[in-house]
Design an enzyme around this catalytic site. Structure first.
Site, PDB file in Angstrom:
ATOM      1  N   ASP A 161       0.716  -1.127   0.059  1.00  0.00           N
ATOM      2  CA  ASP A 161      -0.047  -0.186  -0.183  1.00  0.00           C
ATOM      3  C   ASP A 161       0.865   1.103   0.001  1.00  0.00           C
ATOM      4  OD1 ASP A 161      -2.520   1.649   0.412  1.00  0.00           O
ATOM      5  OD2 ASP A 161      -1.546   2.034   2.368  1.00  0.00           O
ATOM      6  N   SER A 183      -6.884   0.368   0.310  1.00  0.00           N
ATOM      7  CA  SER A 183      -5.803   0.895   1.076  1.00  0.00           C
ATOM      8  C   SER A 183      -6.151   1.096   2.483  1.00  0.00           C
ATOM      9  CB  SER A 183      -5.472   2.381   0.500  1.00  0.00           C
ATOM     10  OG  SER A 183      -4.515   3.091   1.269  1.00  0.00           O
ATOM     11  N   LYS A 187      -4.708  -2.062   5.814  1.00  0.00           N
ATOM     12  CA  LYS A 187      -4.123  -1.500   6.929  1.00  0.00           C
ATOM     13  C   LYS A 187      -5.147  -2.193   8.220  1.00  0.00           C
ATOM     14  CE  LYS A 187      -3.584   2.145   5.153  1.00  0.00           C
ATOM     15  NZ  LYS A 187      -3.298   3.306   4.238  1.00  0.00           N
TER      16      LYS A 187
HETATM   17  N1  URA Z   1      -6.629   6.901   3.450  1.00  0.00           N
HETATM   18  C1  URA Z   1      -5.735   5.950   3.410  1.00  0.00           C
HETATM   19  O1  URA Z   1      -5.276   5.133   4.143  1.00  0.00           O
HETATM   20  N2  URA Z   1      -5.700   5.450   1.836  1.00  0.00           N
HETATM   21  C2  URA Z   1      -6.258   6.095   0.939  1.00  0.00           C
HETATM   22  O2  URA Z   1      -6.126   5.798  -0.039  1.00  0.00           O
HETATM   23  C3  URA Z   1      -6.833   7.195   1.374  1.00  0.00           C
HETATM   24  C4  URA Z   1      -7.049   7.631   2.768  1.00  0.00           C
END
Ligand code: URA
Length: 427
Positions: A161, A183, A187
């Site tokens: 990412d 994304s 996480k």
């Molecule tokens: N926050 C993130 O972690 N990723 C994105 O693509 C946008 C906002």
């Protein structure tokens, strides 16, 4: 498989298979696919959005590219919350002890702030001695013992990412809903919680400017999380004005402490109650969402969760007495320039104003000044007399008053107080 064929496939609007997405993510993580091909593919995805299945495969491949936190040593259902980022969003500081007081196990990894939005880790570090670099063992032991812990995200979560985001940032492909959803969820899912409640901010101070966009993003993230076997739900909440009054690290901690004593701004307390209700209900601690939310309101208003906050700060090495004894900067008042009703407040402008005071970072390595910030004393829908206090500015020196006043749109028209919670998904 050749990358050029995958770029062409996406360019022509076809869906990728899981194997194709794995090939792309493994290739970009290993450095085998050049940036120009990844960039071309990102632009193809921007114009030919991925469906939920592809976004799920992308999320899974990105989360598998790095470390996955194993929370197995924690008893019970592990819960987490994620906000897409807003101005004055100090929710985690009070939510973690609130949920823990209600019997939840909140194991939260958080980040630092960048641009107009602040980060939970920076806020906590305004408490002298507060340690956010916990070992996995210490992190889990604290959640078991206390019901909550908040630590900084390690560098190893979802490295794919990081590579992809850096390329999106310079190729105009950040605002793609499937890419944002993947994304964020890569996480979040790597953080190992069983229950995740997402707070998707909508409005001027947020990533998602309209309710429709935010709903599409939230629905996709809930779908991805559910496919991964996690109980994910989402709130759409309004960010057309800052959350609560305080913007700035120390000021936000003080506001969170007040909320835990049943004091402080109503919008912030409403969000805490709704999120704590949803999280504890999803964690099977209550038989209905209504019962969980009612108990969250009772615990918050009674001040019962404040001792948990004290224990949480102490467990992570923070010196709350030293924090309380530190004097605030002397605030300077910005007053209403005219009589009228506040129609809107540009949260983005106030977030940037706080950043320029030193409360946030323009660049990743900028230092933070914990003491500076703003307190926004009035809300959308409030009537003002000319000269009435509007904002308290906590600054080290001069500041741009015009920029702060520019965030307020004041006219004679009547304006209802906007609703904070715009929609709930998956609840
Ligand atoms: N926050 C993130 O972690 N990723 C994105 O693509 C946008 C906002």
């Amino acid at each position: 498989m050749r990358m050029v064929e995958l770029i062409e496939k996406k360019r022509d609007g076809h869906a990728h298979t899981e194997a194709e997405i794995q090939f792309i993510v493994k290739g970009l993580t290993a450095g085998d696919i050049p940036d120009y091909q990844i960039s071309a593919w990102l632009m193809a995805v921007y114009f030919q959005p991925m469906n939920e299945e592809e976004a799920f495969y992308l999320t899974k491949a990105m989360l598998e590219s790095g470390e996955q936190i194993d929370l197995a040593g924690i008893d019970g259902i592990k819960v987490d919350k994620h906000s897409t980022g807003g101005v004055g969003d100090k929710t985690t500081l009070a939510l973690a002890p609130l949920v823990a007081t209600m019997g939840g196990k909140m194991a939260k990894l958080s980040g630092r702030g960048l641009g107009h939005t602040g980060g939970t880790i920076d806020k906590l570090e305004s408490i002298p001695g507060f340690n956010t670099s916990l070992t996995p063992e210490a992190f889990k032991a604290q959640v078991n013992a206390l019901g909550c812990a908040v630590a900084g995200q390690t560098a190893d979560v979802a490295p794919a990412d990081k590579i992809l985001y850096a390329l999106r940032d310079v190729t105009g492909t950040v605002p793609s809903i499937p890419l944002i959803a993947s994304s964020i969820m890569a996480k979040k899912l790597a953080s190992g919680a069983d229950v995740i409640v997402l707070d998707v901010k909508v409005g001027d101070g947020a990533f998602m400017k309209t309710k429709a966009e935010a709903e599409t993003l939230a629905t996709l993230m809930v779908g991805i999380g559910n496919r991964y076997g996690k109980a994910v739900s989402a709130f759409l909440t309004h960010m057309d004005e800052p959350l609560g009054e305080a913007i700035g690290n120390r000021l936000e901690v003080i506001e969170a402490m007040a909320a835990l004593k049943g004091e402080g701004p109503d919008d912030f307390k409403e969000l805490l109650i709704e999120l704590a209700g949803a999280i504890t209900y999803k964690a099977n601690l209550f038989s209905s969402l209504e019962a969980a939310t009612k108990e969250a309101a009772r615990v918050l208003e009674s001040g019962e969760a404040y001792p948990k906050f004290e224990a949480f700060v102490q467990a992570q090495g923070g010196d709350l007495n030293a924090f309380i004894d530190t004097p605030n900067l002397e605030p300077v008042l910005v007053r209403a320039p005219e009589k009228g009703v506040i129609q809107s407040i540009e949260a983005l402008e106030l977030g940037l104003a706080a950043m320029h005071l030193g409360a946030g970072r323009a660049k990743k390595d900028d230092a933070i000044d914990p003491l500076v910030g703003l307190k926004v004393l009035k809300r959308v829908g409030d009537a003002l007399e000319k000269g009435e206090p509007l904002v308290e500015v906590y600054a080290r020196g001069s500041f741009d008053e015009a920029a702060i006043l520019g965030a307020f749109h004041i006219t004679d028209a009547k304006r209802d107080t906007p609703a904070l919670i715009l929609k709930k998904i998956g609840l």
